[in-house]
Enzyme design. Structure first.
Site, PDB file in Angstrom:
ATOM      1  N   HIS A   1      -9.108   2.736  -2.100  1.00 28.31           N
ATOM      2  CA  HIS A   1      -7.613   2.703  -1.620  1.00 28.31           C
ATOM      3  C   HIS A   1      -7.088   1.728  -2.822  1.00 28.31           C
ATOM      4  CE1 HIS A   1      -3.672   1.461  -0.263  1.00 28.31           C
ATOM      5  NE2 HIS A   1      -4.488   0.360   0.493  1.00 28.31           N
TER       6      HIS A   1
ATOM      7  N   CYS B   1       0.246   2.895   6.146  1.00 26.86           N
ATOM      8  CA  CYS B   1       0.840   1.456   6.344  1.00 26.86           C
ATOM      9  C   CYS B   1       0.647   0.541   5.504  1.00 26.86           C
ATOM     10  CB  CYS B   1      -0.023   1.115   7.691  1.00 26.86           C
ATOM     11  SG  CYS B   1      -1.836   1.115   6.904  1.00 26.86           S
TER      12      CYS B   1
ATOM     13  N   CYS C   1       0.893  -1.214  -0.189  1.00 34.10           N
ATOM     14  CA  CYS C   1      -0.053  -0.143   0.027  1.00 34.10           C
ATOM     15  C   CYS C   1       0.864   1.149   0.033  1.00 34.10           C
ATOM     16  CB  CYS C   1      -1.019   0.169   1.307  1.00 34.10           C
ATOM     17  SG  CYS C   1      -2.061  -1.589   1.291  1.00 34.10           S
TER      18      CYS C   1
HETATM   19  C1  LIG Z   1     -14.654  -4.835   4.008  1.00 31.06           C
HETATM   20  C2  LIG Z   1     -14.789  -5.497   2.678  1.00 31.06           C
HETATM   21  C3  LIG Z   1     -14.721  -7.121   2.607  1.00 31.06           C
HETATM   22  C4  LIG Z   1     -16.175  -5.130   2.303  1.00 31.06           C
HETATM   23  O1  LIG Z   1     -16.548  -5.637   1.061  1.00 31.06           O
HETATM   24  P1  LIG Z   1     -18.007  -5.696   0.301  1.00 31.06           P
HETATM   25  O2  LIG Z   1     -18.826  -6.628   1.077  1.00 31.06           O
HETATM   26  O3  LIG Z   1     -17.986  -5.938  -1.038  1.00 31.06           O
HETATM   27  O4  LIG Z   1     -18.627  -4.213   0.863  1.00 31.06           O
HETATM   28  P2  LIG Z   1     -19.875  -3.276   0.415  1.00 31.06           P
HETATM   29  O5  LIG Z   1     -19.351  -2.066  -0.297  1.00 31.06           O
HETATM   30  O6  LIG Z   1     -20.585  -4.052  -0.933  1.00 31.06           O
HETATM   31  O7  LIG Z   1     -20.547  -3.108   1.553  1.00 31.06           O
HETATM   32  C5  LIG Z   1     -21.311  -4.027   2.110  1.00 31.06           C
HETATM   33  C6  LIG Z   1     -22.842  -3.577   2.550  1.00 31.06           C
HETATM   34  O8  LIG Z   1     -22.418  -2.466   3.565  1.00 31.06           O
HETATM   35  C7  LIG Z   1     -22.959  -1.123   3.080  1.00 31.06           C
HETATM   36  N1  LIG Z   1     -22.254  -0.174   3.293  1.00 31.06           N
HETATM   37  C8  LIG Z   1     -20.594  -0.109   3.316  1.00 31.06           C
HETATM   38  N2  LIG Z   1     -20.231   1.128   3.556  1.00 31.06           N
HETATM   39  C9  LIG Z   1     -21.273   1.796   4.102  1.00 31.06           C
HETATM   40  C10 LIG Z   1     -21.567   2.946   4.659  1.00 31.06           C
HETATM   41  N3  LIG Z   1     -20.553   3.831   4.803  1.00 31.06           N
HETATM   42  N4  LIG Z   1     -22.888   3.488   4.983  1.00 31.06           N
HETATM   43  C11 LIG Z   1     -23.914   2.790   4.750  1.00 31.06           C
HETATM   44  N5  LIG Z   1     -23.793   1.430   4.432  1.00 31.06           N
HETATM   45  C12 LIG Z   1     -22.550   0.864   3.923  1.00 31.06           C
HETATM   46  C13 LIG Z   1     -23.256  -1.430   1.575  1.00 31.06           C
HETATM   47  O9  LIG Z   1     -24.126  -0.662   1.107  1.00 31.06           O
HETATM   48  C14 LIG Z   1     -23.315  -2.930   1.506  1.00 31.06           C
HETATM   49  O10 LIG Z   1     -24.868  -2.818   1.689  1.00 31.06           O
HETATM   50  P3  LIG Z   1     -25.715  -4.197   1.051  1.00 31.06           P
HETATM   51  O11 LIG Z   1     -25.008  -5.459   1.380  1.00 31.06           O
HETATM   52  O12 LIG Z   1     -27.019  -3.878   1.539  1.00 31.06           O
HETATM   53  O13 LIG Z   1     -25.516  -3.824  -0.348  1.00 31.06           O
HETATM   54  C15 LIG Z   1     -13.812  -5.122   1.462  1.00 31.06           C
HETATM   55  O14 LIG Z   1     -14.088  -3.785   1.068  1.00 31.06           O
HETATM   56  C16 LIG Z   1     -12.435  -5.291   2.007  1.00 31.06           C
HETATM   57  O15 LIG Z   1     -11.973  -6.219   1.646  1.00 31.06           O
HETATM   58  N6  LIG Z   1     -11.775  -4.214   2.482  1.00 31.06           N
HETATM   59  C17 LIG Z   1     -10.519  -4.136   2.894  1.00 31.06           C
HETATM   60  C18 LIG Z   1      -9.529  -3.992   1.784  1.00 31.06           C
HETATM   61  C19 LIG Z   1      -7.814  -4.331   2.476  1.00 31.06           C
HETATM   62  O16 LIG Z   1      -7.970  -5.181   3.148  1.00 31.06           O
HETATM   63  N7  LIG Z   1      -7.245  -3.551   2.107  1.00 31.06           N
HETATM   64  C20 LIG Z   1      -5.873  -3.424   2.790  1.00 31.06           C
HETATM   65  C21 LIG Z   1      -5.642  -2.355   3.376  1.00 31.06           C
HETATM   66  S1  LIG Z   1      -4.138  -2.223   3.908  1.00 31.06           S
END
Ligand SMILES: CC(C)(COP(=O)(O)OP(=O)(O)OC[C@H]1O[C@@H](n2cnc3c(N)ncnc32)[C@H](O)[C@@H]1OP(=O)(O)O)[C@@H](O)C(=O)NCCC(=O)NCCS
Length: 428
Positions: A384, A414, A90
Protein backbone atom coordinates in the site's frame (compact mmCIF):
# COMPACT_ATOMS: atom_id res chain seq x y z
CA UNK A 1 -26.93 19.37 -22.68
CA UNK A 2 -25.16 16.06 -23.28
CA UNK A 3 -23.22 14.92 -20.26
CA UNK A 4 -19.57 14.35 -21.05
CA UNK A 5 -18.21 11.13 -19.61
CA UNK A 6 -14.69 10.43 -18.36
CA UNK A 7 -13.20 7.23 -19.74
CA UNK A 8 -10.51 5.08 -18.14
CA UNK A 9 -8.38 4.33 -21.19
CA UNK A 10 -5.41 2.62 -19.54
CA UNK A 11 -3.65 2.25 -16.20
CA UNK A 12 -0.25 1.03 -15.15
CA UNK A 13 1.68 0.68 -11.93
CA UNK A 14 5.18 -0.07 -10.83
CA UNK A 15 5.80 -3.22 -8.84
CA UNK A 16 4.82 -2.51 -5.25
CA UNK A 17 7.76 -3.30 -2.98
CA UNK A 18 8.33 -3.20 0.75
CA UNK A 19 9.76 0.11 2.00
CA UNK A 20 13.50 -0.19 2.43
CA UNK A 21 13.85 -2.91 -0.22
CA UNK A 22 14.21 -2.80 -4.03
CA UNK A 23 13.43 0.92 -4.51
CA UNK A 24 15.22 2.17 -1.38
CA UNK A 25 17.82 4.10 -3.40
CA UNK A 26 15.31 5.56 -5.88
CA UNK A 27 13.83 9.02 -5.80
CA UNK A 28 10.05 9.42 -5.54
CA UNK A 29 10.00 11.49 -8.74
CA UNK A 30 11.90 8.79 -10.63
CA UNK A 31 9.31 6.22 -9.61
CA UNK A 32 6.45 8.42 -10.81
CA UNK A 33 8.35 9.29 -14.01
CA UNK A 34 9.13 5.70 -14.82
CA UNK A 35 5.53 4.49 -14.75
CA UNK A 36 4.14 7.57 -16.49
CA UNK A 37 6.60 7.37 -19.39
CA UNK A 38 5.82 3.67 -19.77
CA UNK A 39 2.08 4.44 -19.81
CA UNK A 40 2.59 6.98 -22.59
CA UNK A 41 4.73 4.54 -24.56
CA UNK A 42 2.37 1.59 -24.19
CA UNK A 43 -0.64 3.66 -25.21
CA UNK A 44 1.35 5.35 -28.01
CA UNK A 45 -0.18 8.65 -26.95
CA UNK A 46 1.35 11.85 -28.28
CA UNK A 47 2.43 13.62 -25.05
CA UNK A 48 1.35 16.93 -26.60
CA UNK A 49 -2.26 15.79 -26.20
CA UNK A 50 -2.10 15.62 -22.39
CA UNK A 51 -4.06 18.58 -21.04
CA UNK A 52 -3.24 18.14 -17.34
CA UNK A 53 -1.46 15.90 -14.85
CA UNK A 54 -2.86 15.36 -11.34
CA UNK A 55 -0.85 13.22 -8.95
CA UNK A 56 -1.40 12.08 -5.38
CA UNK A 57 1.37 11.91 -2.80
CA UNK A 58 1.39 11.94 1.00
CA UNK A 59 4.94 11.91 2.38
CA UNK A 60 6.60 14.35 0.00
CA UNK A 61 10.26 15.31 0.20
CA UNK A 62 10.64 19.07 0.76
CA UNK A 63 12.13 19.72 -2.68
CA UNK A 64 8.89 18.65 -4.41
CA UNK A 65 6.28 21.17 -3.30
CA UNK A 66 4.39 20.35 -6.51
CA UNK A 67 5.54 16.87 -7.43
CA UNK A 68 3.06 16.58 -10.33
CA UNK A 69 4.61 19.53 -12.13
CA UNK A 70 8.09 18.07 -11.68
CA UNK A 71 6.66 14.85 -13.13
CA UNK A 72 5.52 16.73 -16.25
CA UNK A 73 9.03 18.11 -16.73
CA UNK A 74 10.82 14.86 -15.90
CA UNK A 75 8.57 12.72 -18.12
CA UNK A 76 9.15 14.91 -21.17
CA UNK A 77 5.58 16.16 -21.38
CA UNK A 78 5.25 19.61 -22.95
CA UNK A 79 6.39 22.32 -20.53
CA UNK A 80 3.02 23.97 -21.13
CA UNK A 81 1.17 21.13 -19.34
CA UNK A 82 -0.32 22.30 -16.03
CA UNK A 83 -0.09 19.90 -13.11
CA UNK A 84 -1.10 19.73 -9.48
CA UNK A 85 -0.31 17.46 -6.58
CA UNK A 86 -3.16 16.35 -4.35
CA UNK A 87 -3.19 14.81 -0.90
CA UNK A 88 -6.04 12.83 0.58
CA UNK A 89 -3.84 10.44 2.51
CA UNK A 90 -4.44 6.85 1.35
CA UNK A 91 -7.15 8.06 -1.06
CA UNK A 92 -4.88 10.63 -2.78
CA UNK A 93 -4.98 8.94 -6.19
CA UNK A 94 -8.77 8.64 -5.94
CA UNK A 95 -8.84 12.42 -5.44
CA UNK A 96 -6.60 12.80 -8.51
CA UNK A 97 -8.92 10.58 -10.58
CA UNK A 98 -12.12 12.35 -9.51
CA UNK A 99 -10.48 15.76 -10.11
CA UNK A 100 -9.59 14.55 -13.60
CA UNK A 101 -13.18 13.37 -14.05
CA UNK A 102 -14.49 16.81 -13.09
CA UNK A 103 -12.20 18.50 -15.63
CA UNK A 104 -13.31 16.13 -18.38
CA UNK A 105 -17.02 16.27 -17.53
CA UNK A 106 -16.94 20.08 -17.56
CA UNK A 107 -15.20 20.03 -20.92
CA UNK A 108 -12.14 21.75 -19.50
CA UNK A 109 -9.80 18.89 -20.46
CA UNK A 110 -9.89 15.97 -22.87
CA UNK A 111 -6.82 14.03 -21.79
CA UNK A 112 -5.61 13.83 -18.19
CA UNK A 113 -3.00 11.66 -16.50
CA UNK A 114 -4.01 10.99 -12.90
CA UNK A 115 -2.29 8.78 -10.38
CA UNK A 116 -0.07 8.79 -7.36
CA UNK A 117 3.21 7.74 -5.84
CA UNK A 118 4.67 6.97 -2.44
CA UNK A 119 8.23 6.38 -1.41
CA UNK A 120 8.11 5.32 2.22
CA UNK A 121 11.81 4.39 2.01
CA UNK A 122 12.58 8.08 1.94
CA UNK A 123 10.13 10.13 3.96
CA UNK A 124 10.73 13.80 4.79
CA UNK A 125 12.39 13.97 8.18
CA UNK A 126 11.81 17.39 9.73
CA UNK A 127 13.47 19.45 12.45
CA UNK A 128 11.57 20.18 15.65
CA UNK A 129 9.65 23.49 15.40
CA UNK A 130 12.03 25.14 17.88
CA UNK A 131 15.13 24.11 15.92
CA UNK A 132 13.51 24.95 12.58
CA UNK A 133 12.67 28.49 13.81
CA UNK A 134 16.26 28.90 14.98
CA UNK A 135 17.62 27.78 11.59
CA UNK A 136 15.33 30.25 9.76
CA UNK A 137 16.32 33.04 12.15
CA UNK A 138 20.02 32.21 11.71
CA UNK A 139 19.67 32.28 7.92
CA UNK A 140 18.22 35.80 8.18
CA UNK A 141 20.93 37.05 10.57
CA UNK A 142 23.45 39.62 9.39
CA UNK A 143 26.26 38.95 11.83
CA UNK A 144 27.91 35.86 13.25
CA UNK A 145 26.86 36.94 16.75
CA UNK A 146 23.17 37.15 15.70
CA UNK A 147 23.48 33.80 13.98
CA UNK A 148 24.85 32.11 17.06
CA UNK A 149 22.29 33.72 19.35
CA UNK A 150 19.46 32.39 17.11
CA UNK A 151 20.16 29.00 18.62
CA UNK A 152 20.05 30.31 22.20
CA UNK A 153 16.56 28.97 22.91
CA UNK A 154 17.22 25.52 21.41
CA UNK A 155 17.31 22.78 24.05
CA UNK A 156 18.65 19.25 23.88
CA UNK A 157 15.08 17.90 23.50
CA UNK A 158 14.68 20.01 20.31
CA UNK A 159 17.57 18.28 18.53
CA UNK A 160 16.17 14.87 17.48
CA UNK A 161 14.67 14.84 13.95
CA UNK A 162 10.90 14.43 13.61
CA UNK A 163 9.64 11.67 11.28
CA UNK A 164 6.04 11.65 10.03
CA UNK A 165 3.87 9.30 12.11
CA UNK A 166 1.07 7.15 10.75
CA UNK A 167 -1.08 8.63 13.48
CA UNK A 168 -4.01 10.97 13.73
CA UNK A 169 -3.13 14.54 14.67
CA UNK A 170 -6.42 14.99 16.52
CA UNK A 171 -6.37 11.78 18.57
CA UNK A 172 -2.76 10.56 18.50
CA UNK A 173 -4.03 7.08 17.59
CA UNK A 174 -2.12 5.21 14.88
CA UNK A 175 -3.94 3.54 12.01
CA UNK A 176 -3.12 0.18 13.54
CA UNK A 177 -4.57 1.16 16.92
CA UNK A 178 -7.70 2.39 15.16
CA UNK A 179 -7.96 -0.92 13.30
CA UNK A 180 -7.70 -2.68 16.68
CA UNK A 181 -10.52 -0.53 18.02
CA UNK A 182 -12.67 -1.38 15.00
CA UNK A 183 -12.00 -5.10 15.40
CA UNK A 184 -13.11 -4.92 19.04
CA UNK A 185 -16.18 -2.71 18.47
CA UNK A 186 -17.42 -4.86 15.58
CA UNK A 187 -16.44 -8.22 17.02
CA UNK A 188 -14.11 -9.12 14.15
CA UNK A 189 -12.21 -12.24 15.18
CA UNK A 190 -8.51 -12.88 14.67
CA UNK A 191 -9.38 -15.99 12.66
CA UNK A 192 -11.57 -14.00 10.25
CA UNK A 193 -8.86 -11.35 9.81
CA UNK A 194 -6.22 -13.99 9.09
CA UNK A 195 -8.52 -15.79 6.65
CA UNK A 196 -9.07 -12.52 4.78
CA UNK A 197 -5.31 -11.89 4.68
CA UNK A 198 -4.66 -15.41 3.37
CA UNK A 199 -7.23 -14.87 0.59
CA UNK A 200 -5.53 -11.60 -0.35
CA UNK A 201 -2.19 -13.40 -0.83
CA UNK A 202 -3.72 -16.37 -2.64
CA UNK A 203 -5.56 -14.17 -5.14
CA UNK A 204 -2.44 -12.05 -5.76
CA UNK A 205 -0.34 -15.19 -6.32
CA UNK A 206 -2.93 -16.52 -8.78
CA UNK A 207 -3.13 -13.19 -10.65
CA UNK A 208 0.65 -13.17 -11.16
CA UNK A 209 0.71 -16.86 -12.15
CA UNK A 210 -2.07 -16.61 -14.72
CA UNK A 211 -0.51 -13.50 -16.27
CA UNK A 212 -3.36 -11.09 -15.44
CA UNK A 213 -1.27 -8.99 -13.08
CA UNK A 214 1.55 -8.56 -15.58
CA UNK A 215 -0.83 -6.53 -17.75
CA UNK A 216 -0.90 -3.72 -15.19
CA UNK A 217 2.67 -3.71 -13.86
CA UNK A 218 5.58 -2.05 -15.67
CA UNK A 219 9.19 -2.88 -14.75
CA UNK A 220 11.26 -0.23 -13.00
CA UNK A 221 14.94 0.04 -13.90
CA UNK A 222 17.18 0.73 -10.93
CA UNK A 223 20.49 2.07 -12.17
CA UNK A 224 22.49 1.85 -8.92
CA UNK A 225 24.50 -1.26 -7.94
CA UNK A 226 25.22 -2.17 -11.56
CA UNK A 227 21.57 -1.85 -12.61
CA UNK A 228 18.64 -4.23 -12.52
CA UNK A 229 15.01 -4.38 -13.54
CA UNK A 230 12.41 -4.76 -10.79
CA UNK A 231 9.52 -6.60 -12.36
CA UNK A 232 7.41 -8.07 -9.54
CA UNK A 233 5.74 -7.12 -6.27
CA UNK A 234 7.82 -8.41 -3.38
CA UNK A 235 5.44 -8.61 -0.42
CA UNK A 236 3.17 -11.36 -1.73
CA UNK A 237 3.73 -14.62 0.19
CA UNK A 238 2.90 -17.76 -1.80
CA UNK A 239 3.87 -19.84 1.24
CA UNK A 240 1.71 -18.19 3.87
CA UNK A 241 -1.01 -20.20 5.62
CA UNK A 242 -3.61 -19.88 8.35
CA UNK A 243 -1.21 -21.69 10.70
CA UNK A 244 1.64 -19.25 9.99
CA UNK A 245 -0.65 -16.23 10.27
CA UNK A 246 -2.04 -17.51 13.58
CA UNK A 247 1.46 -17.58 15.06
CA UNK A 248 2.12 -13.85 14.56
CA UNK A 249 1.94 -11.64 17.61
CA UNK A 250 -0.46 -8.66 17.66
CA UNK A 251 1.43 -5.45 16.96
CA UNK A 252 -0.78 -2.60 18.12
CA UNK A 253 -2.24 -4.11 21.31
CA UNK A 254 0.21 -6.74 22.45
CA UNK A 255 -1.94 -8.03 25.32
CA UNK A 256 -5.44 -8.29 23.84
CA UNK A 257 -5.04 -7.38 20.18
CA UNK A 258 -5.80 -9.23 16.95
CA UNK A 259 -4.11 -7.00 14.34
CA UNK A 260 -0.76 -8.44 13.22
CA UNK A 261 1.86 -7.82 10.53
CA UNK A 262 0.11 -10.60 8.60
CA UNK A 263 -3.36 -9.07 8.50
CA UNK A 264 -2.17 -5.44 7.95
CA UNK A 265 -0.98 -3.77 4.78
CA UNK A 266 2.79 -3.21 4.84
CA UNK A 267 4.74 0.04 4.40
CA UNK A 268 5.36 0.16 0.65
CA UNK A 269 7.02 2.04 -2.23
CA UNK A 270 5.26 2.33 -5.56
CA UNK A 271 3.55 4.48 -8.18
CA UNK A 272 0.54 4.16 -10.49
CA UNK A 273 -0.69 6.28 -13.41
CA UNK A 274 -4.00 6.26 -15.24
CA UNK A 275 -4.91 7.78 -18.60
CA UNK A 276 -8.35 9.36 -18.60
CA UNK A 277 -10.00 10.89 -21.65
CA UNK A 278 -13.30 12.35 -22.65
CA UNK A 279 -15.38 9.73 -24.42
CA UNK A 280 -15.23 11.66 -27.67
CA UNK A 281 -11.46 12.17 -27.58
CA UNK A 282 -10.90 8.48 -26.84
CA UNK A 283 -13.07 7.59 -29.80
CA UNK A 284 -11.44 10.03 -32.17
CA UNK A 285 -7.96 8.77 -31.21
CA UNK A 286 -9.06 5.16 -31.67
CA UNK A 287 -8.89 4.02 -28.02
CA UNK A 288 -11.43 1.57 -26.60
CA UNK A 289 -12.09 2.68 -23.00
CA UNK A 290 -12.03 -0.05 -20.38
CA UNK A 291 -14.57 1.70 -18.17
CA UNK A 292 -16.31 5.01 -17.64
CA UNK A 293 -16.60 6.94 -14.38
CA UNK A 294 -20.30 6.84 -13.51
CA UNK A 295 -20.22 8.54 -10.10
CA UNK A 296 -18.14 9.12 -7.02
CA UNK A 297 -18.57 10.27 -3.42
CA UNK A 298 -16.58 11.21 -0.35
CA UNK A 299 -17.64 11.01 3.28
CA UNK A 300 -15.94 11.47 6.62
CA UNK A 301 -16.31 10.15 10.16
CA UNK A 302 -15.04 11.32 13.53
CA UNK A 303 -11.40 10.12 13.77
CA UNK A 304 -11.96 9.39 17.47
CA UNK A 305 -14.50 6.70 16.53
CA UNK A 306 -14.10 4.09 13.80
CA UNK A 307 -11.42 5.91 11.85
CA UNK A 308 -11.35 3.69 8.76
CA UNK A 309 -15.11 3.31 8.30
CA UNK A 310 -15.48 6.23 5.85
CA UNK A 311 -16.21 3.93 2.88
CA UNK A 312 -19.33 2.55 4.62
CA UNK A 313 -20.73 6.09 4.27
CA UNK A 314 -19.19 7.00 0.89
CA UNK A 315 -20.27 3.79 -0.88
CA UNK A 316 -24.06 4.28 -0.48
CA UNK A 317 -23.67 7.92 -1.55
CA UNK A 318 -21.77 6.95 -4.70
CA UNK A 319 -24.30 4.18 -5.46
CA UNK A 320 -27.21 6.61 -5.08
CA UNK A 321 -25.48 9.09 -7.36
CA UNK A 322 -24.98 6.33 -9.92
CA UNK A 323 -28.66 5.42 -9.62
CA UNK A 324 -27.80 1.86 -8.71
CA UNK A 325 -27.56 -0.50 -5.75
CA UNK A 326 -24.92 -2.80 -4.35
CA UNK A 327 -26.87 -5.74 -5.75
CA UNK A 328 -26.12 -4.58 -9.29
CA UNK A 329 -22.40 -4.16 -8.74
CA UNK A 330 -20.48 -6.95 -10.45
CA UNK A 331 -16.99 -6.34 -9.06
CA UNK A 332 -15.55 -4.48 -6.07
CA UNK A 333 -12.05 -3.23 -5.29
CA UNK A 334 -11.84 -2.30 -1.62
CA UNK A 335 -8.52 -1.03 -0.31
CA UNK A 336 -7.31 -3.33 2.46
CA UNK A 337 -5.56 -1.13 5.03
CA UNK A 338 -6.22 -3.89 7.54
CA UNK A 339 -8.39 -7.01 7.36
CA UNK A 340 -10.22 -5.65 10.44
CA UNK A 341 -11.17 -2.50 8.49
CA UNK A 342 -12.41 -4.45 5.43
CA UNK A 343 -14.50 -6.84 7.54
CA UNK A 344 -15.89 -3.99 9.66
CA UNK A 345 -16.92 -2.10 6.51
CA UNK A 346 -18.59 -5.18 4.99
CA UNK A 347 -20.46 -5.80 8.23
CA UNK A 348 -21.72 -2.21 8.43
CA UNK A 349 -22.85 -2.23 4.80
CA UNK A 350 -24.89 -5.36 5.54
CA UNK A 351 -26.42 -4.01 8.76
CA UNK A 352 -30.03 -2.76 8.90
CA UNK A 353 -29.25 -1.02 12.18
CA UNK A 354 -26.26 0.86 10.71
CA UNK A 355 -28.42 1.84 7.74
CA UNK A 356 -31.18 3.18 10.01
CA UNK A 357 -29.07 4.91 12.66
CA UNK A 358 -26.15 6.17 10.58
CA UNK A 359 -27.38 6.52 7.02
CA UNK A 360 -31.07 7.35 7.52
CA UNK A 361 -32.08 4.46 5.25
CA UNK A 362 -34.72 1.78 5.82
CA UNK A 363 -32.55 -1.13 4.83
CA UNK A 364 -28.96 -2.27 4.79
CA UNK A 365 -26.90 -1.04 1.84
CA UNK A 366 -26.24 -4.68 0.98
CA UNK A 367 -23.95 -7.63 1.09
CA UNK A 368 -20.82 -7.92 -1.06
CA UNK A 369 -19.93 -11.43 -2.10
CA UNK A 370 -16.21 -11.83 -1.21
CA UNK A 371 -15.76 -13.81 -4.45
CA UNK A 372 -16.47 -10.60 -6.38
CA UNK A 373 -14.04 -8.55 -4.33
CA UNK A 374 -10.36 -7.76 -4.79
CA UNK A 375 -10.10 -10.53 -7.33
CA UNK A 376 -6.38 -9.92 -8.02
CA UNK A 377 -5.56 -9.62 -4.31
CA UNK A 378 -5.64 -6.50 -2.15
CA UNK A 379 -3.34 -4.12 -0.31
CA UNK A 380 -2.53 -6.67 2.44
CA UNK A 381 -0.73 -8.85 -0.10
CA UNK A 382 0.23 -6.33 -2.77
CA UNK A 383 1.27 -3.52 -0.46
CA UNK A 384 0.00 0.00 0.00
CA UNK A 385 2.03 2.97 -1.29
CA UNK A 386 -0.38 5.56 0.14
CA UNK A 387 -0.44 7.99 -2.79
CA UNK A 388 -0.71 5.26 -5.45
CA UNK A 389 -3.20 2.75 -4.04
CA UNK A 390 -6.35 4.42 -5.41
CA UNK A 391 -4.95 4.30 -8.95
CA UNK A 392 -3.95 0.65 -8.48
CA UNK A 393 -7.51 -0.19 -7.41
CA UNK A 394 -9.12 1.68 -10.32
CA UNK A 395 -6.72 0.12 -12.85
CA UNK A 396 -7.39 -3.40 -11.61
CA UNK A 397 -11.14 -2.86 -11.51
CA UNK A 398 -11.21 -1.43 -15.05
CA UNK A 399 -9.08 -4.32 -16.36
CA UNK A 400 -11.23 -6.93 -14.65
CA UNK A 401 -14.46 -5.27 -15.82
CA UNK A 402 -13.13 -5.42 -19.36
CA UNK A 403 -11.96 -9.04 -18.99
CA UNK A 404 -15.21 -10.25 -17.44
CA UNK A 405 -17.48 -7.92 -19.46
CA UNK A 406 -18.85 -6.72 -16.13
CA UNK A 407 -21.40 -3.92 -16.26
CA UNK A 408 -20.73 -2.06 -13.03
CA UNK A 409 -17.79 -1.89 -10.63
CA UNK A 410 -17.08 -0.18 -7.33
CA UNK A 411 -13.85 1.06 -5.75
CA UNK A 412 -13.51 2.20 -2.16
CA UNK A 413 -10.58 3.54 -0.19
CA UNK A 414 -10.42 4.55 3.48
CA UNK A 415 -8.06 7.32 4.50
CA UNK A 416 -6.55 8.95 7.55
CA UNK A 417 -8.63 11.72 9.04
CA UNK A 418 -11.68 9.45 8.85
CA UNK A 419 -12.29 10.10 5.14
CA UNK A 420 -13.81 7.47 2.85
CA UNK A 421 -13.90 7.57 -0.95
CA UNK A 422 -15.89 5.56 -3.47
CA UNK A 423 -16.09 5.50 -7.27
CA UNK A 424 -18.61 3.64 -9.42
CA UNK A 425 -17.35 2.57 -12.86
CA UNK A 426 -19.45 1.33 -15.76
CA UNK A 427 -18.52 -0.38 -18.99
CA UNK A 428 -18.85 1.92 -22.01
C1 LIG B 1 2.12 -3.97 10.88
C2 LIG B 1 3.54 -3.45 10.74
C3 LIG B 1 3.92 -2.65 11.98
C4 LIG B 1 4.45 -4.68 10.58
O1 LIG B 1 5.73 -4.25 10.32
P1 LIG B 1 6.99 -5.25 10.38
O2 LIG B 1 7.16 -5.72 11.76
O3 LIG B 1 8.10 -4.57 9.68
O4 LIG B 1 6.43 -6.44 9.52
P2 LIG B 1 7.20 -7.68 8.90
O5 LIG B 1 6.80 -7.80 7.48
O6 LIG B 1 8.66 -7.63 9.21
O7 LIG B 1 6.53 -8.88 9.63
C5 LIG B 1 6.82 -9.22 10.97
C6 LIG B 1 6.96 -10.72 11.02
O8 LIG B 1 5.74 -11.31 10.59
C7 LIG B 1 6.00 -12.22 9.54
N1 LIG B 1 4.87 -12.17 8.61
C8 LIG B 1 4.26 -11.06 8.14
N2 LIG B 1 3.27 -11.41 7.32
C9 LIG B 1 3.23 -12.75 7.28
C10 LIG B 1 2.43 -13.69 6.60
N3 LIG B 1 1.42 -13.33 5.80
N4 LIG B 1 2.68 -15.01 6.79
C11 LIG B 1 3.68 -15.41 7.59
N5 LIG B 1 4.48 -14.56 8.27
C12 LIG B 1 4.26 -13.25 8.10
C13 LIG B 1 7.28 -11.73 8.91
O9 LIG B 1 7.96 -12.76 8.22
C14 LIG B 1 8.06 -11.25 10.09
O10 LIG B 1 8.63 -12.37 10.70
P3 LIG B 1 10.11 -12.31 11.34
O11 LIG B 1 10.01 -11.27 12.44
O12 LIG B 1 10.32 -13.69 11.82
O13 LIG B 1 10.99 -11.87 10.23
C15 LIG B 1 3.70 -2.51 9.50
O14 LIG B 1 3.55 -3.26 8.33
C16 LIG B 1 2.70 -1.40 9.54
O15 LIG B 1 2.89 -0.42 10.24
N6 LIG B 1 1.59 -1.56 8.76
C17 LIG B 1 0.49 -0.64 8.82
C18 LIG B 1 0.71 0.46 7.88
C19 LIG B 1 -0.38 1.46 7.99
O16 LIG B 1 -0.79 1.89 9.06
N7 LIG B 1 -0.90 1.88 6.86
C20 LIG B 1 -1.92 2.82 6.81
C21 LIG B 1 -3.14 2.12 6.47
S1 LIG B 1 -4.45 3.27 6.20
Amino acid sequence: MTLLRAAIVAGLRTPFVRAGSEFAQLDVLELARSVTVELLQRTELDPKLVDQVIYGNVTRPVQYANLARELVLAAGLPTSTPADTVTLQCASAIQAITDATNLIERGYADVVIAGGVEMLSNVPIALSPQLARAVVSASQSRTLRQRVSSFGSVRLKDLPPVAPAIAETSTGLTMGQSAELMAKLNGISRADQDAWALGSHQKAVAAWRNGEMKQEVAPVYVTSDGGRAVTCDNHIRPDTSLEKLAQLRPVFDRAYGTVTAGNSSPLTDGAASILLMSEDRAKSLGYAPKAMVRSYAYAAVDPAGQLLLGPAYAIPKALDRAGTTLMDIDLVEMHEAFAAQVLSTLRKLDSNEFARTELGRDQAVGCIDPARMNVRGGSIALGHPFGATGARCVTTLANEMERQSARLGLVSVCAAGGVGAAIVLERP
